[in-house]
Design an enzyme around this catalytic site. Structure first.
Site, short mmCIF file in Angstrom:
data_model
loop_
_atom_site.label_atom_id
_atom_site.label_comp_id
_atom_site.label_asym_id
_atom_site.label_seq_id
_atom_site.Cartn_x
_atom_site.Cartn_y
_atom_site.Cartn_z
N SER A 17 3.54 -2.17 10.14
CA SER A 17 5.00 -2.14 10.28
C SER A 17 5.68 -3.46 9.90
CB SER A 17 5.40 -1.72 11.70
OG SER A 17 4.91 -0.43 11.98
N HIS A 57 -9.68 1.10 4.96
CA HIS A 57 -8.39 1.26 5.64
C HIS A 57 -8.58 2.16 6.87
CE1 HIS A 57 -4.27 2.33 6.52
NE2 HIS A 57 -3.91 1.27 5.82
N GLY A 76 2.55 2.28 10.81
CA GLY A 76 3.48 3.41 10.68
C GLY A 76 4.18 3.78 11.98
N LYS A 107 0.05 4.26 -0.18
CA LYS A 107 -0.60 5.41 0.47
C LYS A 107 -0.43 6.67 -0.39
CE LYS A 107 -0.23 3.07 4.87
NZ LYS A 107 -0.13 3.13 6.30
N ASN A 157 0.86 -1.19 0.00
CA ASN A 157 0.00 0.00 0.00
C ASN A 157 0.90 1.24 0.00
OD1 ASN A 157 -1.78 2.06 0.49
ND2 ASN A 157 -2.44 1.34 2.51
P1 13P Z 1 3.02 0.39 7.65
O1 13P Z 1 3.58 -0.89 7.07
O2 13P Z 1 3.74 1.61 7.17
O3 13P Z 1 2.90 0.31 9.14
O4 13P Z 1 1.53 0.53 7.09
C1 13P Z 1 0.66 -0.53 7.21
C2 13P Z 1 -0.57 -0.21 6.45
O5 13P Z 1 -1.36 0.63 6.84
C3 13P Z 1 -0.80 -0.91 5.17
O6 13P Z 1 -2.08 -0.68 4.69
#
Ligand code: 13P
Length: 251
Positions: free
Chosen positions: A212, A95, A173, A11, A9
């Site tokens: 993470s 999400h 995150g 983002k 993802n």
């Molecule tokens: P991270 O891997 O950056 O923690 O994000 C996870 C996430 O929200 C994937 O959709």
């Protein structure tokens, strides 16, 4: 036997140049055919990525879709039919960043899920608890409710063509990862909830862990019986790290 899926993802990251570089890096990764790899760019870059990964095994998804499946007067939104037309296979639904920051309701999650499936996209339903909910011992209740919204509105059979992603909000995150045992407990509960309606659907549905995930933590997480791959945020922006996570799903 469930085929592992590793999904990246991206983002709200990327420029045309950085996306081109990431595609290039992804194309160089060697991943066992047993592992399915999907990337979820921002909608501006979907067409660029679909073109860029053509001929490779990587498939493309979107991070969201509109509550209406078809084109229409809905400023700023992207219809599932448009995502399907441009070459998406998957779409993330619900999400936690959308549920919390954009106040996306359970009702919208259900409508988006249905819109996606009506256009032959595979929804990836994201569920997960906040830190406060975990500390209050509410994790399984919260995740169960998020799942039940979809089951009660659309029926359990929709999960024969969908994926579930368990993403504890406190692990997204933050660098904090659920331990393999913590994640397995929730994954098993999700599967059991689905099994209460249909054993066949429960056995087939893939449940991804997100929060993470790094190459270093992936092997142990993916080794758990009910963890069928990962939904990876930050680490998916680095092709080598993401490639290593994909390989971990095949080991
Ligand atoms: P991270 O891997 O950056 O923690 O994000 C996870 C996430 O929200 C994937 O959709």
């Amino acid at each position: 036997m469930r085929r592992p899926l590793v999904a990246g993802n991206w983002k709200m990251h990327g420029t045309r140049a950085s996306v081109a570089e990431l595609i290039n890096g992804l194309r160089q990764q060697v991943v066992p055919a047993a592992v399915e790899v999907a990337v979820f760019p921002g909608s501006l870059h979907i067409a660029q990525v679909v073109e860029g990964v053509a001929g490779s095994a990587v498939v493309v998804g979107a991070q969201d879709c509109a509550i209406e499946a078809e084109q229409g007067a809905l400023t700023g939104e992207v219809a599932a039919s448009q995502l399907q037309d441009v070459g998406c296979r998957y779409v993330l639904i619900g999400h936690s960043e959308r549920r919390t920051v954009l106040a996306e309701s359970d009702d919208w999650v259900v409508r988006k899920f249905a819109a996606a499936q009506s256009c032959s996209l595979v929804p990836v339903l994201c569920v997960g608890e906040t830190l406060a909910q975990r500390e209050a011992g509410e994790t399984l209740a919260v995740v169960g409710r998020q799942l039940d919204c979809v089951i009660s509105a659309l029926g359990v059979d929709v999960f024969s063509k969908a994926v579930v992603a368990y993403e504890p909000v406190w692990a997204i995150g933050t660098g904090l990862t659920a331990s393999p045992q913590q994640a397995q407990e929730v994954h098993a509960a999700i599967r059991a909830r689905i099994a209460a309606e249909s054993g066949d659907v429960a056995r087939g549905v893939r449940i991804l862990y997100g929060g993470s995930v790094k190459a270093a933590s992936a092997v142990e997480l993916f080794g758990m019986p009910d963890i069928d791959g990962g939904l990876v945020g930050g680490a998916s922006l680095n092709a080598d790290e993401f490639g290593a996570i994909c390989r971990a799903a095949g080991s």
